[in-house]
Scaffold this active site. Structure first.
Site, PDB file in Angstrom:
ATOM      1  N   LYS A   1      65.174   3.848  31.267  1.00  0.00           N
ATOM      2  CA  LYS A   1      64.077   4.727  31.683  1.00  0.00           C
ATOM      3  C   LYS A   1      63.602   5.444  30.431  1.00  0.00           C
ATOM      4  CE  LYS A   1      66.989   6.551  34.649  1.00  0.00           C
ATOM      5  NZ  LYS A   1      66.233   6.524  35.904  1.00  0.00           N
ATOM      6  N   ARG A   2      62.519   6.233  30.529  1.00  0.00           N
ATOM      7  CA  ARG A   2      62.102   6.991  29.356  1.00  0.00           C
ATOM      8  C   ARG A   2      63.249   7.888  28.879  1.00  0.00           C
ATOM      9  NH1 ARG A   2      56.559   6.723  27.584  1.00  0.00           N
ATOM     10  NH2 ARG A   2      57.159   8.348  26.115  1.00  0.00           N
TER      11      ARG A   2
ATOM     12  N   LYS B   1      64.510  -0.314  42.409  1.00  0.00           N
ATOM     13  CA  LYS B   1      64.513  -1.697  41.914  1.00  0.00           C
ATOM     14  C   LYS B   1      65.944  -2.210  41.774  1.00  0.00           C
ATOM     15  CE  LYS B   1      60.221  -0.578  39.656  1.00  0.00           C
ATOM     16  NZ  LYS B   1      59.615   0.061  38.480  1.00  0.00           N
TER      17      LYS B   1
ATOM     18  N   HIS C   1      53.567  14.858  40.737  1.00  0.00           N
ATOM     19  CA  HIS C   1      54.615  13.966  40.241  1.00  0.00           C
ATOM     20  C   HIS C   1      55.732  14.664  39.491  1.00  0.00           C
ATOM     21  CE1 HIS C   1      53.177   9.867  41.104  1.00  0.00           C
ATOM     22  NE2 HIS C   1      51.968  10.390  41.023  1.00  0.00           N
TER      23      HIS C   1
ATOM     24  N   LYS D   1      66.759  13.388  31.986  1.00  0.00           N
ATOM     25  CA  LYS D   1      67.314  12.135  32.525  1.00  0.00           C
ATOM     26  C   LYS D   1      68.757  11.922  32.049  1.00  0.00           C
ATOM     27  CE  LYS D   1      62.720   9.972  32.872  1.00  0.00           C
ATOM     28  NZ  LYS D   1      62.539   9.566  34.283  1.00  0.00           N
TER      29      LYS D   1
ATOM     30  N   THR E   1      61.722   5.366  40.504  1.00  0.00           N
ATOM     31  CA  THR E   1      61.486   4.092  41.200  1.00  0.00           C
ATOM     32  C   THR E   1      62.381   3.004  40.629  1.00  0.00           C
ATOM     33  OG1 THR E   1      59.584   3.794  39.741  1.00  0.00           O
ATOM     34  CG2 THR E   1      59.124   4.505  41.998  1.00  0.00           C
TER      35      THR E   1
END
Length: 843
Positions: A569-570, A681, A378, A575, A677
């Site tokens: 998101k986290r 969405k 992952h 990110k 993911t």
């Protein structure tokens, strides 16, 4: 504009929420009243909203139980190959509405609750999220369970029943503060304790080699108590099981203490054993090498493998006695999927059981183990890879350490034979990393001990082959696969966006719910004026509804006609929430510089949790809230720009914000986000993506056409080239005046006047050791955001792109992902067989 319809009002219209029709409303009412009066209220005259929620949950559960029993009977009678999905995280969210959707009960419940003078939506809000995961990895596991049931696979999710899930996030004075998530406080109506299947798990002790074989002695025992949760497929009467283990001390725990009279202390010490399942480690993409964490990993593996082997041995219906004594057929009946390296101990534990307990010879046991296990990688971030100290294994799992050494020795002998004299290759490929602290590389163990290794998006699977496991790929290329992630369209369209689902059903029928590729039927409607209007109207209703929620929960008023620019998101440096911050500051400075100029109004929403020990992530949250304080209170800006930090982002909040989003931010540095993911969405729910060519964004652009996304920034090859050349943040800072102004404002305390030094660590990181190259993508990002503004002003053209995105999102269903796992890795076929419902006799 008219106020949006509430879901209760929408119920009065024909709606996708009740594709099965109204069902037996009277039966639901009767069952609800029975549960309310006899199982809950008992001696109280007044029922609380929570009583109503539990009565409804138990009513819905009644519809599951018969199907659940029948499904398990069906598996025992047919004896199919069983799939075991092992994960330390299952981020399930709420269960009530999802169960109603999958059983086709939503309309009947809605009508019954309405007739009783209650509001279904209000009852749904009472349910606690089951937050037994950190983010992507745990939520993926939840989507996979839904798809495996919907595809009729005999599948089981196995994990830990954490007493406390991912912490609740409070924002106090702009800082994240963590609160324990006591999600079981009021009980959990969906789980069933199964004490009859309680199993022992061993720790510590010593290893003895005898003529009869190896024995692991003098261990400490902890009991694993299973709790089962039903997992319904979509309208196929299949109900699979998620089994979560809870740690219990045995009753003779530290019995020797009783002899010296300290009985009370002995009872209190039971907590030490039971701590194993107390709390989820709150790290996403970060390895924390704590003994308790290793105990959790072995606990779930040891209990699960005993369960798997028990079921394998006695898998004839109605039979508890072992039927199978030979393990030859084990891989034909059992598939174990390792969700990342957290359950990697399955490999040495299965070897221990086969060799030490079942007396299978080593080579045969190794063949069985490899054929049974498969590993999903992952992440490629080095700080996320699990590397456990050998000394910890020596103490906690001495027998497993022996087995890992033996596995490694045979593996290295094999490599040495193929590449004679290549000592460096042996070092790189060893499971044991030499050094000051000898460590076990769990990813290497997984690759060696599995018959299949997969990444979770095409670009990620290539990186896995070309860099992270390059040597292993050269050795066994046939092992490596790609399985691009997906999301379940039941929760992420039907449940969270009934308005959109409605207009899709009206145009193309219901088939897309279980075959998302049917959304391609929308492509001819891209220029259909009425459909464009419908899609835009649904989005606006979702925005009005979310704006009302923000006003109620956060006491902030936002312009519902502004662009909803969402980044949830986290919180993690890779990110790049910081890149978003720089854009916000740039927009703010432009408005201040020329207040009379026309600006496209934006509401920027950033949400996500920071790992409690991750200093930089917590600083990023403080920066977002500080920028918001300045921007939102500047009268010159008005409602042209708003910055909202969405507190306590979780599954149930995602279900509300994603359908309301116009713009989805997916801006990780190329080569760092394995898949993502959330990106899928947003695409399915009619937001356009601004993103880098990273993770599944690459395939989204391929499906919809790159012109229908806003793609910017360095590609993977360019990032690597920049690494070789040496990334110099100061070059960009000197060359780009708007960037320099933004950085200087953060640095000087413009956004933190009471504490001008507040963000010095953030600026120092950006200027001197930014692994994720925020400045390198700044210019392209700002230009790309200008294109977003330009298109947003043309509502019709924007909506056409939205329709294209929805129409092309079919690939990103977890049904497709699981079908590929089933065929390519597990060797089973999905089935559309309908198990007869409980009220119809079996043949």
């Amino acid at each position: 504009m008219a106020k949006p319809l509430t879901d209760s009002e929408r119920r009065k219209q024909i709606s996708v929420r009740g594709l099965a029709g109204l069902g037996d409303v009277a039966e639901v009412r009767k069952s609800f009243n029975r549960h309310l009066h006899f199982t809950l209220v008992k001696d109280r005259n007044v029922a609380t909203p929570r009583d109503y929620f539990f009565a409804l949950a138990h009513t819905v559960r009644d519809h599951l139980v018969g199907r659940w029993i029948r499904t398990q009977q069906h598996y025992y009678e047919r004896d199919p190959k069983r799939i075991y999905y092992l994960s330390l995280e299952f981020y399930m969210g709420r269960t009530l509405q999802n169960t109603m959707v999958n059983l086709g009960l939503q309309n009947a419940c809605d009508e019954a609750i309405y007739q009783l003078g209650l509001d279904l939506e209000e009852l749904e809000e009472i349910e606690e999220d089951a937050g037994l995961g950190n983010g992507g990895l745990g939520r993926l596991a939840a989507c996979f369970l839904d798809s495996m049931a919907t595809l009729g696979l005999a599948a089981y999710g196995y994990g830990i029943r954490y007493e406390f899930g991912i912490f609740n996030q409070k924002i106090i004075d702009g800082w994240q503060v963590e609160e324990a998530d006591d999600w079981l406080r009021y009980g959990n109506p969906w789980e069933k304790a199964r004490p009859e299947y309680m199993l022992p798990v061993h720790f510590y002790g010593r290893v003895e080699h005898t003529a009869e074989g190896v024995r692991w002695l003098d261990t400490q025992v902890v009991l694993a108590m299973p709790y089962d949760t039903p997992v319904p497929g979509y309208k196929n009467n299949t109900v699979n099981t998620m089994r979560l283990w809870s740690a219990k001390a045995p009753n003779d725990f530290k019995l020797q203490d009783f002899n010296v009279g300290d009985y009370v202390q002995a009872v209190l010490d039971r907590n030490l054993a039971e701590n194993i399942s107390r709390v989820l480690y709150p790290n996403d993409n970060f390895f924390e090498g704590k003994e308790l964490r290793l105990k959790q990993e072995y606990f779930v593996v040891a209990a699960t493998l005993q369960d798997i082997i028990r079921r394998f041995k006695s898998s004839k219906f109605g039979c508890r006695d072992p039927v199978r004594t030979s393990f030859e057929t084990f891989p034909d009946k059992v598939a174990i999927q390792l969700n990342d390296t957290h359950p990697a101990l399955s490999i040495p534990e299965l070897m221990r059981i086969l060799v030490d307990v079942e007396k299978v010879d080593w080579d045969k046991a190794w063949e069985i183990t490899k054929k049974t296990c498969a590993y999903t990688n992952h992440t490629v971030l080095p700080e996320a890879l699990e590397r456990w100290p050998v000394s910890l294994f020596e103490k906690l799992l001495p027998r497993h350490l022996d087995i890992i050494y033996a596995i490694n020795q045979r593996h290295l002998d094999h490599v040495a034979a193929l590449f004679p004299g290549d000592v460096d290759r042996l070092r790189r490929m060893s499971v044991i990393e030499e050094g000051d602290c000898k460590r076990i590389n769990m990813a290497h163990l997984c690759v060696i001990g599995s018959h299949a290794v997969n990444g979770v998006a095409r670009i990620h699977s290539e990186i896995v082959k070309q860099s992270v496991f390059k040597d292993f790929y050269e050795l066994e290329p046939e092992k490596f696969q790609n399985k691009t992630n997906g999301i379940t369209p039941r929760r992420w369209l039907l449940l969270c966006n009934p308005g959109l689902a409605d207009i899709l059903v009206e145009r193309i029928g219901e088939g897309f719910v279980t075959d998302l590729s049917q959304l391609q039927k929308l492509l001819p409607l891209v220029n259909d004026e009425a459909f464009i209007r419908n899609v835009a109207q649904v989005k606006q209703e979702n925005k009005l509804k979310f704006a009302a929620l923000l006003e109620k929960e956060y006491k902030v008023k936002i312009n519902p006609f502004s662009m909803f620019d969402v980044h949830v998101k986290r919180i993690h440096e890779y990110k790049r929430q910081l890149l978003n911050c720089l854009h916000i500051i740039t927009l703010y400075n432009r408005i201040k510089k020329d207040p009379t100029k026309a600006f496209v109004p934006r509401t920027v929403m950033i949400g996500g949790k920071a790992a409690p020990g991750y200093h930089m992530a917590k600083m990023i949250i403080k920066l977002v809230t500080s920028i918001g304080s300045v921007v939102n209170h500047d009268p010159v800006v008005g409602d042209r720009l708003r910055v909202i930090f969405l507190e306590n982002y979780r599954v149930s909040l995602a279900e509300k914000v994603i359908p309301a989003a116009d713009l989805s931010q997916q801006i990780s540095t190329a080569g760092t986000e394995a898949s993502g993911t959330g990106n899928m969405k947003f695409m399915l729910n009619g937001a356009l993506t601004i993103g880098t060519m990273d993770g599944a964004n690459v395939e989204m652009a391929e499906e919809a056409g790159p012109e229908n996304l806003f793609i910017f920034g360095l590609r993977v090859e360019e990032v690597e080239a920049l690494d070789r050349k040496g990334y110099n943040a100061r070059e960009y800072y000197e060359r780009l005046p708007e960037l320099r102004q933004a950085v200087d404002q953060i640095s000087s305390g413009f956004f933190s006047p009471k504490d001008p030094e507040c963000f010095k660590d953030v600026v120092n990181m950006l200027m001197h050791h930014d692994r994720f190259k925020v400045f390198a993508d700044y210019e392209a990002y700002i230009q790309c955001q200008a294109q977003v503004d330009q298109l947003y002003q043309n509502s019709k053209e924007w909506t056409k792109k939205v329709i294209r995105n929805i129409a092309c999102s079919g690939k990103f269903s977890s049904d497709r992902t699981i079908t590929e796992y089933a065929r390519d890795i597990w060797g089973v076929e999905p089935s559309d067989l309908q198990i007869p419902p409980p009220n119809i006799p079996k043949d």
